[in-house]
Write a protein that holds these residues in place. Structure first.
Motif, PDB file in Angstrom:
ATOM      1  N   LEU A 355       0.488  -1.272   0.051  1.00 48.10           N
ATOM      2  CA  LEU A 355       0.068  -0.126   0.003  1.00 48.10           C
ATOM      3  C   LEU A 355       0.765   1.118   0.114  1.00 48.10           C
ATOM      4  N   VAL A 356       2.157   1.264   0.364  1.00 50.25           N
ATOM      5  CA  VAL A 356       3.023   2.424   0.579  1.00 50.25           C
ATOM      6  C   VAL A 356       3.871   2.283  -0.582  1.00 50.25           C
ATOM      7  N   GLY A 357       3.955   1.389  -1.417  1.00 52.70           N
ATOM      8  CA  GLY A 357       4.944   1.165  -2.443  1.00 52.70           C
ATOM      9  C   GLY A 357       5.259   2.310  -3.268  1.00 52.70           C
ATOM     10  N   GLY A 358       4.389   2.965  -3.683  1.00 47.51           N
ATOM     11  CA  GLY A 358       4.299   4.165  -4.714  1.00 47.51           C
ATOM     12  C   GLY A 358       4.902   5.245  -4.125  1.00 47.51           C
ATOM     13  N   LYS A 359       4.394   5.599  -2.759  1.00 47.84           N
ATOM     14  CA  LYS A 359       4.937   6.850  -1.972  1.00 47.84           C
ATOM     15  C   LYS A 359       6.035   6.672  -1.726  1.00 47.84           C
ATOM     16  N   LEU A 360       6.852   5.447  -1.207  1.00 41.27           N
ATOM     17  CA  LEU A 360       8.345   5.377  -0.791  1.00 41.27           C
ATOM     18  C   LEU A 360       8.948   4.799  -1.986  1.00 41.27           C
ATOM     19  N   ASN A 361       8.634   5.019  -3.230  1.00 40.28           N
ATOM     20  CA  ASN A 361       9.466   4.673  -4.587  1.00 40.28           C
ATOM     21  C   ASN A 361      10.075   3.545  -4.372  1.00 40.28           C
ATOM     22  N   VAL A 362       9.474   2.438  -4.025  1.00 44.87           N
ATOM     23  CA  VAL A 362       9.764   0.876  -4.173  1.00 44.87           C
ATOM     24  C   VAL A 362      10.177   0.509  -5.505  1.00 44.87           C
ATOM     25  N   HIS A 363       9.181   0.918  -6.351  1.00 43.22           N
ATOM     26  CA  HIS A 363       8.929   0.701  -7.907  1.00 43.22           C
ATOM     27  C   HIS A 363      10.270   1.188  -8.794  1.00 43.22           C
ATOM     28  N   MET A 364      11.153   1.906  -8.065  1.00 44.27           N
ATOM     29  CA  MET A 364      12.093   2.300  -8.460  1.00 44.27           C
ATOM     30  C   MET A 364      13.168   1.268  -8.876  1.00 44.27           C
ATOM     31  N   ASN A 365      13.106   0.440  -8.127  1.00 40.19           N
ATOM     32  CA  ASN A 365      13.773  -1.288  -8.135  1.00 40.19           C
ATOM     33  C   ASN A 365      13.156  -1.985  -7.783  1.00 40.19           C
ATOM     34  N   PRO A 366      11.951  -2.551  -8.792  1.00 35.38           N
ATOM     35  CA  PRO A 366      10.860  -3.391  -8.190  1.00 35.38           C
ATOM     36  C   PRO A 366      11.267  -4.793  -7.627  1.00 35.38           C
ATOM     37  N   PRO A 367      10.718  -4.887  -6.490  1.00 33.38           N
ATOM     38  CA  PRO A 367      11.045  -6.126  -6.079  1.00 33.38           C
ATOM     39  C   PRO A 367      10.334  -7.428  -6.543  1.00 33.38           C
TER      40      PRO A 367
END
Length: 786
Positions: A355-367
């Motif tokens: 739920l917080v993936g987009g806000k914390l920019n996790v997608h910049m290095n997709p897990p």
């Protein structure tokens, strides 16, 4: 009022949120000019996660482009000319954007409409609350939003205090450098002439004394500013932790509970976008406060001043790290659960979401996310943080998936579309436990970092319990295990404990939820239906619902022990009813044509007071998934006497051959559906249209329902020894003095041991007629020509 019309009335933050939904991916002008068309389309009928439905999405995209082009062509006038060009440009832009991925367009528009509905609903709730009307949900939402506003103000206040501290410290450092410069000057005056040296030293010493006094006072001021700021941040983090507890431990847990009940047929869980927006606000606030704490730490390292602030900063740093860790690990959730009855060698799907993936920019290095099936003991060990040595209880194919960020919805999720359980390793079973009572779970886990590898998280989440089967015949009992678990498990339980017995009203609620969902109807089980079920479950004859309210039902009574005098359990009988109804009789139940939950004696009592030809439909007591027709008619063997007849139960197999409506239409002696509805009014619209006339000399065969009963009749009209046939009748139940026997004293192959009619003979005849009608016309009567 149309949704878009209400959306345009939003104000303040809600209006800003609405505007942020639109951009190059979907211009707001398209929403405005095609508002009515967009809201009329069946977006929800397309599963945007199912690639097999891409053709539906493609049709919607093509229709959208066509509507946009039509609207552009209708633009006239000076302003219309500009709009015509603009809308034409948007049509081309949308075509280019979504032509290769039309399901993304569906995802985008569904997200837009859902968010608009939420914002409008929230605005309406606020307006209602001002008028003195507010439900519990609205109050909770308002309280959460008020707390976010408090946190925003507090965070802004500490930001202002931090800037003040930073400016004060920078000025202090400048003055401190000035003090060092004066000290250097004092050291250099020794080479000056005596008179000049004394004057110069006196001036520099005066400046130094004044400056040192200021520096001492300012150091105390800085220390107090740091202390005050740290205490304010402490209060902010306390409120932040409280808000996070409300959202994660209350709202998110409630969402998960609704998701679990949805597995039993409860309403869709919904509200996940609202939860994500709250979690993103939490992430924003946490990150802002964490950055503030880091800046204060940097200031203290830049200018160390002895005092208690250092210890307090360490505590704040540990607290904020704990808060963000709890947020990230708790918001790694299963958006779409895997099927809870899982058959080996069968494809299944699931979706996990951060739920917080987009806000914390996790997608910049997709897990990457991995799925593993584990048993109950392994799940317990996992929650206790005990090492399971990477054990699993089976092998899942296609169990790795990379998380994808969907910019249009702001969601980061992994869609497992083609998983398959290749094999399962079962545990040793306890006591009387069967394989359909053994529970497993799908473990989803991933690892990623935030803040430039500053914080690394290993996240895990467990699916709802799943029961693994290898054959369709096990589905019935596996569903019982799932229903009991979904209905009666407690939040935070040890996997996967459930109570062994529950109150009867609790079970009624679960059964009613399941039944309504399978019937896709608001017509659920009535109190009379539930009394019937209680009588069956407890082998009780009481018709008073109050007599059952304090009774409990055990799991064994539910689906281990057979019902009295039967070879099946309570759940197996009830599930058989559900299967029959949802496959063949759903429409009739929703019309109110089927009473169903009525026993033989009740049917007789109800029908004997009605005119001949009145009938009702009830579920068979003796056969799983059976339904019978009971009707009242004259006794052909005794003038003036009436009786109730019961057909041998129909099952799914029978209705696969000929529908219930057609069978009722075939039986001419059935006139009125209980209590007094002409049967044609109820069933005629479901009947099969008449077959066309013969083509090319061939007549199409047709199966008809015929009920034939053979009696040894005292009627003197027929020749001696000739049996009397009553067309379309069956086994009777007669209101008569005890001991009188309506059945023939000789063996009757037509009636079974219970006095119910066996249709096998009639069906054999029907098959013979069908075979006869399939013969060519010229040979059909050849054997009879002479």
């Amino acid at each position: 009022m149309a949704l878009w019309a209400q959306t345009q009335q939003l104000q303040g933050e809600a209006l800003h949120q609405m505007q942020s939904l639109y951009g190059q991916h979907f211009p707001i002008e398209v929403r405005h000019y095609l508002a009515q068309w967009i809201e009329a389309q069946p977006w929800d009928a397309v599963d945007h996660e199912n690639t097999q439905e891409e053709f539906k999405a493609k049709r919607l995209l093509e229709s959208l482009i066509q509507e946009l082009q039509k609207r552009a062509e209708r633009m006239v006038g000076e302003d219309g000319f500009l709009l015509k060009i603009k809308l034409g440009h948007y049509a081309t832009q949308l075509q280019n954007t979504y032509d290769r991925c039309p399901l993304e367009l569906v995802r985008c528009i569904k997200h837009i409409l859902c968010t608009e509905e939420r914002l409008v609903q929230a605005a309406n709730n606020v307006n209602s609350s001002r008028g003195g009307i507010m439900d519990g949900t609205s109050q909770r939402y308002q309280q959460i939003n008020q707390t976010f506003e408090e946190l925003r103000v507090m965070t802004q206040d500490t930001e202002n205090e931090l800037r003040k501290l930073q400016h004060s410290q920078e000025y202090f450092i400048i003055q401190y450098q000035e003090s060092l410069r004066i000290q250097a000057q004092l050291s250099s005056v020794a080479s000056l002439p005596a008179a000049e040296r004394v004057q110069r030293e006196t001036t520099l010493q005066s400046k130094r004394t004044t400056l040192d006094g200021w520096l001492t006072r300012e150091a105390n001021t800085l220390q107090k500013l740091r202390q005050d700021l740290a205490e304010k941040q402490q209060k902010t983090l306390a409120l932040l932790r409280k808000q996070q507890t409300v959202i994660l431990d209350d709202e998110l847990i409630q969402w998960k509970r609704r998701q679990q009940l949805a597995g039993n047929g409860g309403p869709a869980e919904g509200g996940l976008d609202v939860l994500q927006s709250w979690c993103e606000k939490l992430a924003d606030t946490i990150w802002q406060n964490r950055q503030q704490i880091r800046r204060v730490e940097h200031l203290t390292q830049q200018l160390p001043i002895p005092g208690p602030t250092e210890d307090l900063l360490k505590e704040l740093n540990a607290t904020i790290t704990d808060i963000i860790s709890a947020l990230v690990t708790s918001t790694f959730i299963i958006e779409k659960q895997p099927p809870q009855v899982l058959k080996t060698q069968t494809k299944f799907a699931a979706t996990v979401r951060l739920l917080v993936g987009g806000k914390l920019n996790v997608h910049m290095n997709p897990p990457q996310v991995k799925a593993t099936i584990i048993n109950e003991q392994q799940a317990k060990a996992l929650l206790k943080n005990e090492s399971t040595r990477n054990d699993s209880s089976g092998e899942i194919l296609n169990n790795n998936c990379v998380m994808e960020y969907h910019q249009t919805t702001g969601t980061l999720s992994a869609h497992f579309r083609n998983m398959s359980l290749k094999r399962i390793k079962r545990s040793d079973r306890r006591g009387t436990e069967s394989v359909t009572e053994e529970k497993f779970t799908i473990l989803f886990e991933s690892q990623f970092s935030v803040g430039g590898n500053e914080l690394v998280f290993h996240v895990k989440t467990l699916s709802l319990p799943v029961v693994v089967i290898v054959h369709g015949s096990q589905d019935n009992n596996a569903t019982a295990t799932v229903l009991w678990d979904n209905a009666f498990s407690e939040p935070g339980r040890v996997p996967f404990l459930v109570p062994d017995k529950v109150m009867w009203p609790q079970l009624c609620e679960a059964l009613n939820m399941k039944y309504k969902a399978e019937m896709q109807s608001n017509r659920g089980l009535t109190e009379e239906n539930l009394v019937f079920l209680a009588q069956k479950a407890f082998s009780n004859t009481s018709v008073n619902a109050e007599d059952y309210r304090n009774m409990t039902m055990t799991w064994s009574q539910f689906n281990r022990e057979s019902l009295q005098g039967r070879n099946f359990t309570f759940w197996q009988w009830f599930d058989g009813v559900i299967e029959l109804m949802k496959k063949h009789l759903k429409a009739h139940w929703n019309d109110g044509a089927i009473l169903g939950f009525v026993n033989k004696q009740q049917a007789q009592d109800m029908l004997m007071s009605k005119p001949n030809g009145t009938f009702l439909l009830r579920f068979s007591d003796s056969e799983i998934g059976g339904i019978t027709i009971a009707w009242v008619a004259e006794n052909p063997n005794k003038a003036g006497e009436r009786m109730v007849w019961n057909l041998l139960p129909f099952t799914t197999k029978d209705f696969s051959i000929r529908s219930l409506a057609d069978r009722i239409s075939d039986l001419n002696h059935l006139l009125f559906l209980y209590p007094n509805q002409p049967k044609d009014e109820v069933f005629s619209r479901y009947c099969t249209p008449p077959l066309p006339k013969a083509v090319d000399g061939y007549v199409k065969p047709e199966i008809k329902q015929v009920v034939k009963v053979e009696f040894s009749s005292p009627n003197p009209d027929p020749a001696p020894g000739t049996p009397t046939f009553m067309d379309h009748t069956a086994s009777p139940t007669i209101s008569q003095p005890q001991g009188f026997n309506i059945y023939p004293t000789v063996g009757d192959s037509v009636l079974d041991a219970d006095g119910d009619f066996d249709l096998d003979e009639s069906m054999d005849m029907a098959r013979q007629v069908e075979e006869f009608l399939r013969q060519p016309m010229e040979t059909r009567w050849g054997g009879q020509q002479s």
